[in-house]
Motif scaffolding. Structure first.
Motif, PDB file in Angstrom:
ATOM      1  N   THR A  86     -30.797 -52.347-122.024  1.00 40.83           N
ATOM      2  CA  THR A  86     -30.863 -51.138-122.858  1.00 40.83           C
ATOM      3  C   THR A  86     -31.377 -49.948-122.056  1.00 40.83           C
ATOM      4  N   LEU A  87     -32.434 -50.144-121.264  1.00 39.16           N
ATOM      5  CA  LEU A  87     -33.005 -49.049-120.484  1.00 39.16           C
ATOM      6  C   LEU A  87     -32.089 -48.635-119.338  1.00 39.16           C
ATOM      7  N   THR A  88     -31.349 -49.586-118.785  1.00 37.47           N
ATOM      8  CA  THR A  88     -30.359 -49.245-117.756  1.00 37.47           C
ATOM      9  C   THR A  88     -29.276 -48.357-118.349  1.00 37.47           C
ATOM     10  N   ALA A 111     -28.716 -53.575-110.062  1.00 33.42           N
ATOM     11  CA  ALA A 111     -29.188 -52.432-109.273  1.00 33.42           C
ATOM     12  C   ALA A 111     -30.504 -51.890-109.813  1.00 33.42           C
ATOM     13  N   THR A 112     -30.807 -52.152-111.100  1.00 33.76           N
ATOM     14  CA  THR A 112     -31.974 -51.532-111.733  1.00 33.76           C
ATOM     15  C   THR A 112     -33.054 -52.515-112.184  1.00 33.76           C
ATOM     16  N   PRO A 239     -34.383 -64.688-118.971  1.00 28.43           N
ATOM     17  CA  PRO A 239     -34.982 -64.068-117.789  1.00 28.43           C
ATOM     18  C   PRO A 239     -36.088 -63.082-118.148  1.00 28.43           C
ATOM     19  N   ARG A 240     -37.000 -62.877-117.188  1.00 27.08           N
ATOM     20  CA  ARG A 240     -38.120 -61.955-117.340  1.00 27.08           C
ATOM     21  C   ARG A 240     -37.901 -60.806-116.339  1.00 27.08           C
ATOM     22  N   PRO A 241     -37.225 -59.749-116.766  1.00 26.90           N
ATOM     23  CA  PRO A 241     -36.873 -58.692-115.817  1.00 26.90           C
ATOM     24  C   PRO A 241     -38.051 -57.801-115.427  1.00 26.90           C
ATOM     25  N   ILE A 242     -38.106 -57.453-114.132  1.00 30.34           N
ATOM     26  CA  ILE A 242     -39.042 -56.462-113.623  1.00 30.34           C
ATOM     27  C   ILE A 242     -38.272 -55.155-113.488  1.00 30.34           C
ATOM     28  N   MET A 243     -38.825 -54.078-114.040  1.00 28.99           N
ATOM     29  CA  MET A 243     -38.141 -52.778-114.034  1.00 28.99           C
ATOM     30  C   MET A 243     -39.082 -51.684-113.552  1.00 28.99           C
ATOM     31  N   ILE A 244     -38.577 -50.778-112.736  1.00 32.15           N
ATOM     32  CA  ILE A 244     -39.333 -49.580-112.364  1.00 32.15           C
ATOM     33  C   ILE A 244     -38.802 -48.424-113.205  1.00 32.15           C
TER      34      ILE A 244
END
Length: 319
Positions: A86-88, A111-112, A239-244
């Motif tokens: 969603t944030l991507t 990529a994100t 999955p546990r995504p890491i996002m900047i």
């Protein structure tokens, strides 16, 4: 990256200096012990400071959304891949591919975002129950399991929603027939993951449909009368995504944090919790990617239709 002394002024008596250090703000969905260990390891290695906020995946996302006009978070670790998607799509994530991500399977990164690790959805059962050990999801619709099954609520658990999405794509309309049969068989949906597991641990119920495997595996390791089955008809990863966040003012430090999460040291800490590490070269005392029959489905499409999926499930369950 070590702390540096930055001179901020001079006087006739000499130089006046102060110590300036970046503080990285991280919002993380548990487990709490893992998040604290990872932060402590990162701080020790880099000399940086981390402000950690821990809550459920839904709560960290809600906090981020509420702070949009004055963003605080630099990095988010969610328990829901849907949040990353969603944030991507909204253009709110900073593109970054860590060098350490080369060890992560393609389906756990983009990529994100990149996964810290992943849970697997399973059947958890009380080993003191006199019921037969189930081997497929549909086994739990049999009369012998009547009023003995619980399930996390997909409205409160991102992993439970992922399971519903995966089964509905794999099985089509038969998945919704399965959920209807579970309802007719007296399934209990009391809340999020722990709320579904507790009655089984206590012996009031016998089986969890869609248990987060690492939680049950850890309880088994600690001596609880619980065991895990991975259904032979396939299951899904959570999955546990890491996002900047693109709004970060500490992009360099945020990237170093992602690098640490995917380092051998960081991934070994993940493995200790019995979460399946994202890196395929890190050993873990649990079933790995090659030992699981996984359902592959379009996660981007699933994220776009998440609300409809939750509503349809709730209607079937009479919620």
């Amino acid at each position: 990256m070590k702390l540096k002394n930055w001179c901020v002024g001079f006087t006739l008596l000499g130089m006046v200096c102060s110590v300036s250090a970046e503080t990285l703000t991280v919002y993380s969905a548990g487990p709490k012990g893992l998040s604290k260990e990872l932060v402590a390891g990162f701080e020790k290695e880099t000399g940086a400071k981390v402000s950690l906020y821990q809550a459920t995946g839904g709560k960290i996302m809600a906090r981020y959304q509420a702070e949009k006009s004055n963003p605080h978070a630099d990095v988010m670790i969610s328990s829901s891949l849907g949040h990353a998607i969603t944030l991507t799509k909204a253009g709110e994530l900073l593109a970054y591919q860590s060098p350490n991500a080369k060890h992560v399977p393609d389906f756990l990164k983009s990529a994100t975002y990149v996964s810290q690790g992943t849970a697997v959805l399973a059947i958890a059962y009380n080993t003191q129950s006199k019921l037969p050990v189930p081997t497929t999801w549909s086994d739990l619709t049999k009369p012998i399991y009547k009023n003995q099954v619980t399930m996390p609520d997909p409205r409160k658990s991102g992993s439970a929603l992922t399971l519903v999405e995966g089964l509905s794509e794999q099985m089509g309309s038969k998945a919704w027939t399965l959920f209807s049969a579970l309802k007719a068989n007296g399934i209990l949906i009391p809340g999020a993951n722990k709320a579904a597991l507790n009655p089984v641990l206590q012996g009031a119920k016998s089986v969890v449909f869609g248990a987060v495997d690492y939680i049950a595996l850890d309880l088994k390791r600690k001596g609880e009368t619980i065991n895990v089955v991975y259904p032979t008809d396939g299951t899904v990863l959570a999955p546990r995504p890491i996002m900047i966040l693109k709004s970060t003012k500490h992009a360099v430090l945020a990237k170093k944090f992602v690098d640490y999460m995917l380092s051998k040291q960081g991934q070994t800490l993940v493995a200790k919790t019995l979460i399946l590490p994202a890196r395929s070269d890190i050993k873990s005392d649990r079933p790995g990617f090659g030992e699981l029959k996984l359902i592959n489905f379009d996660t981007v499409s699933a994220a776009a239709h998440a609300e409809q999926t939750r509503d349809k499930f709730a209607n079937i369950m009479g919620q």
